[in-house]
Write a protein that holds these residues in place. Structure first.
Motif, PDB file in Angstrom:
ATOM      1  N   GLU B   2       0.820  -1.203   0.000  1.00  0.00           N
ATOM      2  CA  GLU B   2       0.000   0.000   0.000  1.00  0.00           C
ATOM      3  C   GLU B   2       0.858   1.259   0.000  1.00  0.00           C
ATOM      4  OE1 GLU B   2      -4.074  -1.425   2.157  1.00  0.00           O
ATOM      5  OE2 GLU B   2      -2.666  -0.244   3.300  1.00  0.00           O
ATOM      6  N   CYS B   7      -3.569  12.194   1.071  1.00  0.00           N
ATOM      7  CA  CYS B   7      -4.943  12.216   0.556  1.00  0.00           C
ATOM      8  C   CYS B   7      -5.011  11.481  -0.766  1.00  0.00           C
ATOM      9  CB  CYS B   7      -5.466  13.644   0.418  1.00  0.00           C
ATOM     10  SG  CYS B   7      -7.224  13.692   0.718  1.00  0.00           S
ATOM     11  N   GLY B   8      -6.052  10.715  -0.925  1.00  0.00           N
ATOM     12  CA  GLY B   8      -6.102   9.764  -2.023  1.00  0.00           C
ATOM     13  C   GLY B   8      -6.757  10.260  -3.295  1.00  0.00           C
ATOM     14  N   TYR B   9      -6.499  11.454  -3.686  1.00  0.00           N
ATOM     15  CA  TYR B   9      -7.146  11.988  -4.877  1.00  0.00           C
ATOM     16  C   TYR B   9      -6.779  11.247  -6.162  1.00  0.00           C
ATOM     17  CZ  TYR B   9      -8.781  15.938  -2.191  1.00  0.00           C
ATOM     18  OH  TYR B   9      -9.416  16.717  -1.270  1.00  0.00           O
ATOM     19  N   SER B  10      -5.668  10.500  -6.105  1.00  0.00           N
ATOM     20  CA  SER B  10      -5.187   9.868  -7.317  1.00  0.00           C
ATOM     21  C   SER B  10      -6.071   8.722  -7.800  1.00  0.00           C
ATOM     22  CB  SER B  10      -3.767   9.339  -7.103  1.00  0.00           C
ATOM     23  OG  SER B  10      -3.780   8.349  -6.089  1.00  0.00           O
ATOM     24  N   MET B  11      -6.910   8.189  -6.896  1.00  0.00           N
ATOM     25  CA  MET B  11      -7.754   7.075  -7.313  1.00  0.00           C
ATOM     26  C   MET B  11      -8.991   7.565  -8.046  1.00  0.00           C
ATOM     27  SD  MET B  11      -7.787   4.347  -4.258  1.00  0.00           S
ATOM     28  CE  MET B  11      -6.300   3.491  -3.784  1.00  0.00           C
ATOM     29  N   TYR B  23     -11.133  10.074   3.951  1.00  0.00           N
ATOM     30  CA  TYR B  23      -9.847  10.366   4.569  1.00  0.00           C
ATOM     31  C   TYR B  23     -10.037  11.224   5.835  1.00  0.00           C
ATOM     32  CZ  TYR B  23      -5.099  11.918   5.155  1.00  0.00           C
ATOM     33  OH  TYR B  23      -3.866  12.182   5.679  1.00  0.00           O
ATOM     34  N   SER B  35      -3.714   5.003   4.678  1.00  0.00           N
ATOM     35  CA  SER B  35      -3.327   4.607   3.319  1.00  0.00           C
ATOM     36  C   SER B  35      -4.455   4.913   2.341  1.00  0.00           C
ATOM     37  CB  SER B  35      -2.972   3.113   3.264  1.00  0.00           C
ATOM     38  OG  SER B  35      -4.126   2.316   3.225  1.00  0.00           O
ATOM     39  N   ASP B  36      -4.086   5.108   1.085  1.00  0.00           N
ATOM     40  CA  ASP B  36      -5.076   5.323   0.028  1.00  0.00           C
ATOM     41  C   ASP B  36      -6.104   4.216   0.020  1.00  0.00           C
ATOM     42  OD1 ASP B  36      -3.717   7.497  -0.857  1.00  0.00           O
ATOM     43  OD2 ASP B  36      -3.221   6.669  -2.836  1.00  0.00           O
ATOM     44  N   GLU B  37      -5.600   2.982   0.155  1.00  0.00           N
ATOM     45  CA  GLU B  37      -6.487   1.818   0.064  1.00  0.00           C
ATOM     46  C   GLU B  37      -7.476   1.781   1.226  1.00  0.00           C
ATOM     47  OE1 GLU B  37      -3.274   1.826  -0.467  1.00  0.00           O
ATOM     48  OE2 GLU B  37      -3.039   1.062  -2.506  1.00  0.00           O
ATOM     49  N   ASP B  40     -10.242   4.175   0.410  1.00  0.00           N
ATOM     50  CA  ASP B  40     -11.054   3.599  -0.667  1.00  0.00           C
ATOM     51  C   ASP B  40     -11.923   2.454  -0.145  1.00  0.00           C
ATOM     52  OD1 ASP B  40     -11.571   3.950  -3.477  1.00  0.00           O
ATOM     53  OD2 ASP B  40     -10.770   1.933  -3.766  1.00  0.00           O
TER      54      ASP B  40
END
Lengths: 84, 84
Positions: B2, B7-11, B23, B35-37, B40
């Motif tokens: 992971e 911040c998970g904007y990339s997904m 988040y 984590s991004d995951e 998500d």
């Protein structure tokens, strides 16, 4: 009495979840109309669940000796809380 | 493995719920890193629950002879689905 509007932007809130998102999810189910209060109720319910899942996920991550919450923490917390 | 980002904007996603909200909710619990995951995963869980609640709320509103989903439909649907 509940007011019926097509989107509940008029309700102020300190919630992390957007009311417009709640409205869209409910509309997706096939609903013709959605009251403001219905969208707000869904938001409250999801927010409460999210907070409980996050709190337990934090405990699980600390228990595993981590400072980062990973997806497995969220999965196990949700399983415990929602009795999935 | 992971990736850990703040911040998970990339997904990309077609989800109705925002990843940034997930988040924030997790960070609110006191987590140092998320984590991004994880963000998500929380989004997927909440989205699934929201859809199930909305679908049952629609049935309940139709059962009551209404075309508008009200907060009581959401409350009862959540009670049934989450076994609250």
């Amino acid at each position: 009495m509940e007011r019926v509007l097509y989107c509940g932007y008029s309700m102020s809130s300190s919630s992390e979840l957007g009311l417009a998102s709640m409205y869209r999810v409910i509309k997706k189910s096939g609903a013709e109309r959605v009251s403001d209060e219905a969208a707000d109720e869904l938001r409250k319910i999801l927010e409460e669940l999210a907070q409980r899942i996050a709190t337990q996920a934090l405990d699980l991550s600390l228990h595993a000796g981590r400072k980062t919450i990973k997806s497995d923490d969220i999965k196990l917390a949700a399983k415990n809380i929602l009795k999935l």
